[in-house]
Design an enzyme around this catalytic site. Sequence first.
Site, PDB file in Angstrom:
ATOM      1  N   GLU A 196       0.830  -1.205   0.000  1.00 36.72           N
ATOM      2  CA  GLU A 196       0.000   0.000   0.000  1.00 36.72           C
ATOM      3  C   GLU A 196       0.869   1.261   0.000  1.00 36.72           C
ATOM      4  O   GLU A 196       1.818   1.377   0.783  1.00 36.72           O
ATOM      5  CB  GLU A 196      -0.892  -0.036   1.239  1.00 36.72           C
ATOM      6  CG  GLU A 196      -1.784   1.169   1.433  1.00 36.72           C
ATOM      7  CD  GLU A 196      -2.604   1.058   2.716  1.00 36.72           C
ATOM      8  OE1 GLU A 196      -3.541   1.860   2.871  1.00 36.72           O
ATOM      9  OE2 GLU A 196      -2.303   0.181   3.557  1.00 36.72           O
ATOM     10  N   LYS A 246      -8.990   3.064  -2.289  1.00 37.37           N
ATOM     11  CA  LYS A 246      -9.316   2.370  -1.040  1.00 37.37           C
ATOM     12  C   LYS A 246     -10.708   2.778  -0.568  1.00 37.37           C
ATOM     13  O   LYS A 246     -11.085   3.955  -0.607  1.00 37.37           O
ATOM     14  CB  LYS A 246      -8.277   2.719   0.023  1.00 37.37           C
ATOM     15  CG  LYS A 246      -8.391   1.952   1.328  1.00 37.37           C
ATOM     16  CD  LYS A 246      -7.186   2.249   2.227  1.00 37.37           C
ATOM     17  CE  LYS A 246      -7.206   1.454   3.511  1.00 37.37           C
ATOM     18  NZ  LYS A 246      -5.984   1.674   4.325  1.00 37.37           N
ATOM     19  N   CYS A 255      -5.685  -2.867   2.296  1.00 40.22           N
ATOM     20  CA  CYS A 255      -5.509  -2.972   3.746  1.00 40.22           C
ATOM     21  C   CYS A 255      -6.811  -3.092   4.531  1.00 40.22           C
ATOM     22  O   CYS A 255      -7.398  -4.166   4.618  1.00 40.22           O
ATOM     23  CB  CYS A 255      -4.683  -1.791   4.240  1.00 40.22           C
ATOM     24  SG  CYS A 255      -3.933  -2.108   5.871  1.00 40.22           S
TER      25      CYS A 255
END
Length: 687
Positions: free
Chosen positions: A54, A123, A179
């Site tokens: 990430e 994200k 994540c």
Amino acid sequence: MSTNFLNLYAHDFARVAIAAPVSRIADPAHNAAQTIALAKQAAVQGAALVAFPELGLAGYTCDDLFHQRALLDGCLDALEQIVVASQEWRMALVVGVPLRVEHQLYNCAVVIAGGQIQGVVPKSYLPNYGEFYEARQFSSGDYAVATEIDLLGERVQFGSGLLFEVADLPLFKFHVEICEDVWVPIPPSSFAALAGATVLVNLSASNALVGKANYRNQLVSQQSARCIAAYLYTSAGEGESTTDLAWDGQGVICENGELLAEAQRYSDTATLTFADIDLERLSRERMRMNTYAQSVQRHAAEVNKFRTVFFQLEIDQSATLPLQRQIERFPYVPSDSRRRDERCNEVYHIQVQALAQRLKSSGLKKIVIGVSGGLDSTHALLVCARVMDKLGLPRTNILAYTMPGFATSARTLTQAHALMKLVGCSAKEIDIRPSCQQMLQDLEHPFINGQPQYDITFENVQAGERTNHLFRLANHHNAIVCGTGDLSELALGWCTYGVGDHMSHYNVNASVPKTLISHLVRWVAESGVIGRSDAQVLLDILATEISPELVPGTADGQPEQRTESTIGPYELQDFHLYYVLRFGFRPSKVAFLALAAWQDKTRGRWPDGDHVTRNQYDLLAIKKYLGIFLDRFFRTSQFKRSCVPNAPKVGSGGSLSPRGDWRAPSDSQSVVWMEELHAIPVQDASI
């Protein structure tokens, strides 16, 4: 482009990789160079996809530096370097980068292949608790208005609902989340899997805490299992700021709940971890599990939000690319000794519970069983002994009979008596030769006149006479007949139909393959589970060559009939059975897997070194025995399986009961399987 039998991509495998570079905070050029270097290594190894951490081009721990234009511009320059370099690779890359879109900053994963950006995934879930403050710098991709953006002079797809399908690998469709996305109750990847993604990718930067690594492993494993998918998780490591946190670079690749590969944590150098994932296995599991399709229908509104980006990788399937994945030679028997003992204990107790329940429901208290001194009846008798203990009944309620015939050896007869004594059951011997003589005389069989005609009639008269005795003994003593035949014999049709070892009132071994039964007997011998430690007879039985002993042997006492000489080695046939029954793989793939498992001369039977055998099979031998298996399984044996007695299913490897896992026509042909098998090339088939 032609395909090579020895290329893993020809069998619907795909090599994937997770990378953890050594990063520098706010140094995109350095991070791009690290990314390119690792990508080159992955390409050389034949990977179809490699994933990076990430925000890897900037460094996850930049904090408010993410709002500095110099850093953001530097990240774009770094991204462009990677895109240009990717022209040389037949591989997709997923890299993490901060991107400005319509006056918002997004934490993004960029998918690159063939010198082009294929799409950008922002994200969805931004953690803003504990040590995380992502909402301070970034916006959630769920609320982005744009569905396409201009990036490095290209118009590319943008959004959290993107799927990426590799057109030349039709089962390879992947989704990317970042994540925190996998930590929430319903991760975006759950819906992506329902929309068709077989590979789920997570770019992460998760700091190290005591116990957190194990939790992450469980999280990834369970998500891959629930989604019936491969899951690639890679996380930031060396080089991230340790102002307040530490980083371990954890990386995990799982497939349907199984851990395939794990990166070294706390590495001082960059790591690159590979795994070969079985795309067909995932596809077939979804096809078999009809509730998966029901889930797709239930969540159709979410599923329909996804858009698919198609691109070619032009994977070279003509070159030799052996499978690096560990293929167990004994899929029914764990190679790890601890797990093997757990498996044996679980199977044994399933069999015991099932037979005990049948006795209780029938209102009967006695069991009749035939004991040959061989492997299957030995284990069935051991199960019966534990059943009596469980029910609080004396073991003398087991009415065990050994019934020597024309070909019974002194060794197996001695072992049968020793075994019955060890168990403490009621033990008797019935010589079936007189009744067999009468039957053969009624049939006017040449054997009666002294001719050595040992045909199928001669054999089955003995097998049938034994079973006939057992059923009448059960009538006489108000008992049930416990069957002893195993899964491997049912698969190959190696049992006498009807009034023979095919039939019983209840069969405890019917879904236990031969390779597992041998370990069950050894486990009982070594664990003392039957209450005796002097179990040498069990080890003697394990060392006895497998034979039905229905044809008289040689003058030196060796058996004339060697089962594995006729139907092939059980260790290899059980391998074939597992992949044909459990997954429905075509013969060429089963052979490819068998070659990967069995060709290496140096491999012992078990990694921990015990019970070692150095067996090896080349492709020619594999084709031969697989041909025997396929013809017997699909063409000649189903009519026996269509009417088998009740029996407990013990494992996910399958049962052949028509009331359980397997329903098939008794008059099926084996043509399509045999034709596909014959097409396998054997020249230079060495890996």
